[in-house]
Design an enzyme around this catalytic site. Sequence first.
Site, mmCIF file in Angstrom:
data_model
loop_
_atom_site.group_PDB
_atom_site.id
_atom_site.type_symbol
_atom_site.label_atom_id
_atom_site.label_comp_id
_atom_site.label_asym_id
_atom_site.label_seq_id
_atom_site.Cartn_x
_atom_site.Cartn_y
_atom_site.Cartn_z
ATOM 1 N N CYS A 186 33.884 55.640 41.892
ATOM 2 C CA CYS A 186 33.045 56.146 41.011
ATOM 3 C C CYS A 186 32.363 57.401 41.332
ATOM 4 O O CYS A 186 31.557 57.930 40.358
ATOM 5 C CB CYS A 186 31.893 54.893 41.196
ATOM 6 S SG CYS A 186 31.401 54.655 43.140
ATOM 7 N N LYS A 212 32.845 37.150 43.845
ATOM 8 C CA LYS A 212 33.939 36.896 43.193
ATOM 9 C C LYS A 212 34.547 38.526 43.005
ATOM 10 O O LYS A 212 34.031 39.549 42.587
ATOM 11 C CB LYS A 212 33.603 36.767 41.624
ATOM 12 C CG LYS A 212 34.918 36.399 40.866
ATOM 13 C CD LYS A 212 34.783 36.620 39.457
ATOM 14 C CE LYS A 212 34.837 37.980 39.099
ATOM 15 N NZ LYS A 212 36.338 38.582 39.458
#
Length: 469
Positions: free
Chosen positions: A276, A168
């Site tokens: 990140c 997903k």
Amino acid sequence: MLTHFIGGEPVVAGKAFPVHDPVTGAVVRQACEADPEVVDRAVRAARQAARDWAAMPVGERAGWMRRLAEGIEARFDDLVAAEIADTGKPLDQTRTLDIPRGIANFRAFAEIASQRPEDAFHLPGVLSYTVRRPLGVIAVIVPWNLPFLLMTWKLAPALVSGNTVVVKPSEHTPGSAAVFAELCAEVGLPPGVVNVIFGHGPAGQLLVEHPGVDAVTFTGSTATGTAIMKSVADRVKRISFELGGKNAGLVFEDGDLGKAVEGAVKSVFTNGGQVCLCTERLYVQRPVFEEFCAALAARAQEIVPQPMISAEHREKVLSYYALARSEGAKVLAGGGVPAFGDHRDAGYFVEPTVVTGLSEWSRFNREEIFGPVCHVAPFDSEAEAIDLANGSEYGLAATVWTTNLDRAHRVAQRLEAGLVWVNTWYLRDLRTPFGGVKLSGIGREGGTRSLDFYSEPTTITIKLEQPDV
Ligand code: NAD
């Protein structure tokens, strides 16, 4: 309309939701939102394909990984276009980093898996060895900042280890995953080995909670990571989490200041700070502090802004710009919204920003912002620099700028981070362990660490009878 890809077929089901172009704010496409029925169908398709895929010799699966890499090459331009439409990334970055890394991920894990030896242990009259079996069906949940790179980083080792997957992607960036689903069919990958469903957080939650899912690999925010951990706790599912960061950069007076400034520019502003691994806290040794700040602020004003992924994320980043001011920061560069005088004024841009003067305990210096912004503070001693860098609840990455070899090793080894770069940033060898400590994650992926996560060892011990002579 982007449709789910289940059991090798496009599946139109669920309500449509819009995906926006961050550069203009316009709707670029619609995608189907997975409901419980779609999630169930995808997991069943993955389960059905799991037995044959697991039974295939690893060398054959490695061959499929190479075919997927070729499939990406064949659809390279479509993947670049899809990624840019969803994220507003620059063409050059998308062509040289995001999509090529997908190819590299499949090729690297094909090699790593096919060359991996098994362990064997010998005692007199006893032979023990381990075999690795796949886990079954893996839920792959990925964020929007590096959609294709991060998806393939997880898919390649999961698949080559013999698992089937339900992916997903983020609701903001379904485009490259949709092209990938098409190319899975184009290269003839057995149906059900890769399934892709679209949707928001609740669709992800349905997926990770599904009893047919054996493990969850997740990259995203720490808040979502903790929610997933709670969702799968009852079933003790295996998890691998690559979460948020509040990464520090340490600039020592013996460092090459020019390189440190350029390194900081890259590590703070790449992808609009939406990586990140980006640096949000810079600590600079006092004798070079003023010079460094002036140079970084000047460079920040030259950066061409990149859009934030969504209107909400832009509001979040701007709220931190306001917070910095209310907490008493001095703004050295940026701090607002750029005015282009063209179509981009309707997009989701913020100015590249540098601030100073805040305490280590300010919210600004403790929370992940995920935008093109950093705080710069001075330090005096090496020990203080290490304490400052480690004084965060996060521990993903850090950078050290010094030309003193002893100091480089000494400092790097004491930093509480999964990754430390010395005189560089974001230089990756895909065989090395990747991941963070503290709130930045659980576990490591990369190289054989990925294969360890995506498989279970069984130890087989045989007593060897000695013949009577
Ligand atoms: P996010 O946590 O909001 O979303 C990530 C994914 O999780 C999306 O696909 C989302 O739909 C899904 N999701 C949301 N709620 C869920 C739930 N309850 N159950 C299951 N799935 C759910 O993160 P984001 O905003 O897309 O990405 C930015 C974050 O990702 C930042 O915090 C960044 O630091 C982190 N990140 C970490 C790494 C790393 O390697 N450590 C890499 C990239 C990004």
